[in-house]
Design an enzyme around this catalytic site. Structure first.
Site, PDB file in Angstrom:
ATOM      1  N   PHE A  58       0.727  -1.271  -0.002  1.00  0.00           N
ATOM      2  CA  PHE A  58      -0.325   0.201  -0.207  1.00  0.00           C
ATOM      3  C   PHE A  58       1.193   1.272   0.069  1.00  0.00           C
ATOM      4  O   PHE A  58       0.575   2.661  -0.153  1.00  0.00           O
ATOM      5  CB  PHE A  58      -0.670   0.270   1.439  1.00  0.00           C
ATOM      6  CG  PHE A  58      -0.113   0.166   2.484  1.00  0.00           C
ATOM      7  CD1 PHE A  58       0.372   0.357   3.195  1.00  0.00           C
ATOM      8  CD2 PHE A  58      -0.436  -1.789   2.997  1.00  0.00           C
ATOM      9  CE1 PHE A  58       1.195   0.461   4.403  1.00  0.00           C
ATOM     10  CE2 PHE A  58       0.340  -1.655   4.175  1.00  0.00           C
ATOM     11  CZ  PHE A  58       0.671  -0.409   4.958  1.00  0.00           C
ATOM     12  N   THR A  92      -6.262   2.704  13.691  1.00  0.00           N
ATOM     13  CA  THR A  92      -5.999   3.600  12.392  1.00  0.00           C
ATOM     14  C   THR A  92      -7.656   3.414  11.793  1.00  0.00           C
ATOM     15  O   THR A  92      -7.649   4.353  10.143  1.00  0.00           O
ATOM     16  CB  THR A  92      -4.670   3.034  12.258  1.00  0.00           C
ATOM     17  OG1 THR A  92      -3.854   2.638  12.813  1.00  0.00           O
ATOM     18  CG2 THR A  92      -4.587   3.287  10.718  1.00  0.00           C
ATOM     19  N   ARG A 103     -10.675   9.770  14.715  1.00  0.00           N
ATOM     20  CA  ARG A 103     -11.078   8.569  13.949  1.00  0.00           C
ATOM     21  C   ARG A 103     -12.249   8.041  13.879  1.00  0.00           C
ATOM     22  O   ARG A 103     -13.165   7.734  13.052  1.00  0.00           O
ATOM     23  CB  ARG A 103     -10.411   7.571  13.502  1.00  0.00           C
ATOM     24  CG  ARG A 103      -8.309   7.729  13.107  1.00  0.00           C
ATOM     25  CD  ARG A 103      -7.396   7.244  13.356  1.00  0.00           C
ATOM     26  NE  ARG A 103      -5.996   7.349  12.576  1.00  0.00           N
ATOM     27  CZ  ARG A 103      -5.340   7.481  13.214  1.00  0.00           C
ATOM     28  NH1 ARG A 103      -5.079   6.711  14.318  1.00  0.00           N
ATOM     29  NH2 ARG A 103      -4.271   7.949  12.194  1.00  0.00           N
ATOM     30  N   ASN A 113      -8.368   8.489   6.844  1.00  0.00           N
ATOM     31  CA  ASN A 113      -8.849   8.244   8.557  1.00  0.00           C
ATOM     32  C   ASN A 113      -8.288   9.466   9.226  1.00  0.00           C
ATOM     33  O   ASN A 113      -7.999   9.412   9.868  1.00  0.00           O
ATOM     34  CB  ASN A 113      -8.035   7.077   9.093  1.00  0.00           C
ATOM     35  CG  ASN A 113      -6.746   6.968   8.940  1.00  0.00           C
ATOM     36  OD1 ASN A 113      -6.075   7.939   8.505  1.00  0.00           O
ATOM     37  ND2 ASN A 113      -6.014   6.398   9.558  1.00  0.00           N
ATOM     38  N   HIS A 116      -3.132  11.394  11.333  1.00  0.00           N
ATOM     39  CA  HIS A 116      -2.278  11.298  11.765  1.00  0.00           C
ATOM     40  C   HIS A 116      -0.909  11.372  12.677  1.00  0.00           C
ATOM     41  O   HIS A 116      -1.148  13.209  13.246  1.00  0.00           O
ATOM     42  CB  HIS A 116      -0.407  11.197  10.273  1.00  0.00           C
ATOM     43  CG  HIS A 116       0.283  10.209  10.426  1.00  0.00           C
ATOM     44  ND1 HIS A 116       0.677   9.262  10.655  1.00  0.00           N
ATOM     45  CD2 HIS A 116       1.546  11.300  11.349  1.00  0.00           C
ATOM     46  CE1 HIS A 116       2.515   9.135  11.050  1.00  0.00           C
ATOM     47  NE2 HIS A 116       2.429  10.688  11.744  1.00  0.00           N
TER      48      HIS A 116
END
Length: 149
Positions: A58, A92, A103, A113, A116
Site C-alpha cells: 500500500f 487506525t 477517527r 482516516n 496522522h
C-alpha cells in the site's frame, strides 16, 4: 517533563473542514501548539515520511493520498502528549475506533482516516524534523500550565 509530537490533518480532513475541530480537541486537553502550517506535501517528503512502509503493497497509495491535497502539519507539546494523542485519534481503522475519538467521529476508511500522529518519541523527533525547521517551532509559557501540571 513535556514532550513533543507531530500531528498532521490529512488531505481528507483538510477538505472536510476539520482543522479547527482537531485543533480545539488538543487545546481542550491542555496541550500547547508550538508549530503549525498548511502545506502541500511533495512526493519526496511523502516517501521519506512513509519510508518504513516502502516495501508494503500500500506504499504507493499512501504517497498518492498524502500528496493529493494540502495537509495541516502541527507540533504539539505537553505531558505524555504522544500517548494522549494516540488515544485521542483512535484506532487506525475508523470502523474499529471508539466513538469520541477523532477517527471514530470523522474517519471514513483506513485510507481516509483524517489524521496522522507520531507513535513514539523516536518517530516524533524524526517526523518533526522532516516537516519543520527548528526556527519554525515556538517555545513559550502559558499561565494555565500551573493549573494543569
Amino acid at each position: 517533563m513535556a514532550e513533543r509530537t507531530f500531528i498532521m490533518v490529512k488531505p481528507d480532513g483538510v477538505q472536510r473542514n476539520l482543522i479547527g475541530e482537531i485543533v480545539a480537541r488538543f487545546e481542550k486537553k491542555g496541550f500547547q501548539l508550538v508549530g503549525a502550517k498548511l502545506m502541500q506535501v511533495s512526493r519526496e517528503l511523502a516517501e521519506q515520511h512513509y519510508a518504513e512502509h516502502k516495501e508494503r503493497p500500500f506504499f504507493g497509495e499512501l504517497v498518492d493520498f498524502i500528496t493529493s491535497g494540502p495537509v495541516f502539519a502541527m507540533v504539539w507539546e505537553g505531558e505524555n502528549v504522544i500517548a494522549a494523542a494516540r488515544q485521542m485519534m483512535g484506532k487506525t481503522n475508523p470502523q474499529e475506533a471508539a466513538p469520541g475519538t477523532i477517527r471514530g467521529d470523522f474517519g471514513l476508511t483506513v485510507g481516509k482516516n483524517v489524521i496522522h500522529g507520531s507513535d513514539s518519541p523516536q518517530s516524533a523527533k524524526r517526523e518533526i524534523s522532516l516537516f519543520f525547521k527548528e526556527e519554525e517551532l515556538v517555545s513559550y509559557s502559558k499561565q494555565i500550565n500551573a493549573w494543569l501540571y
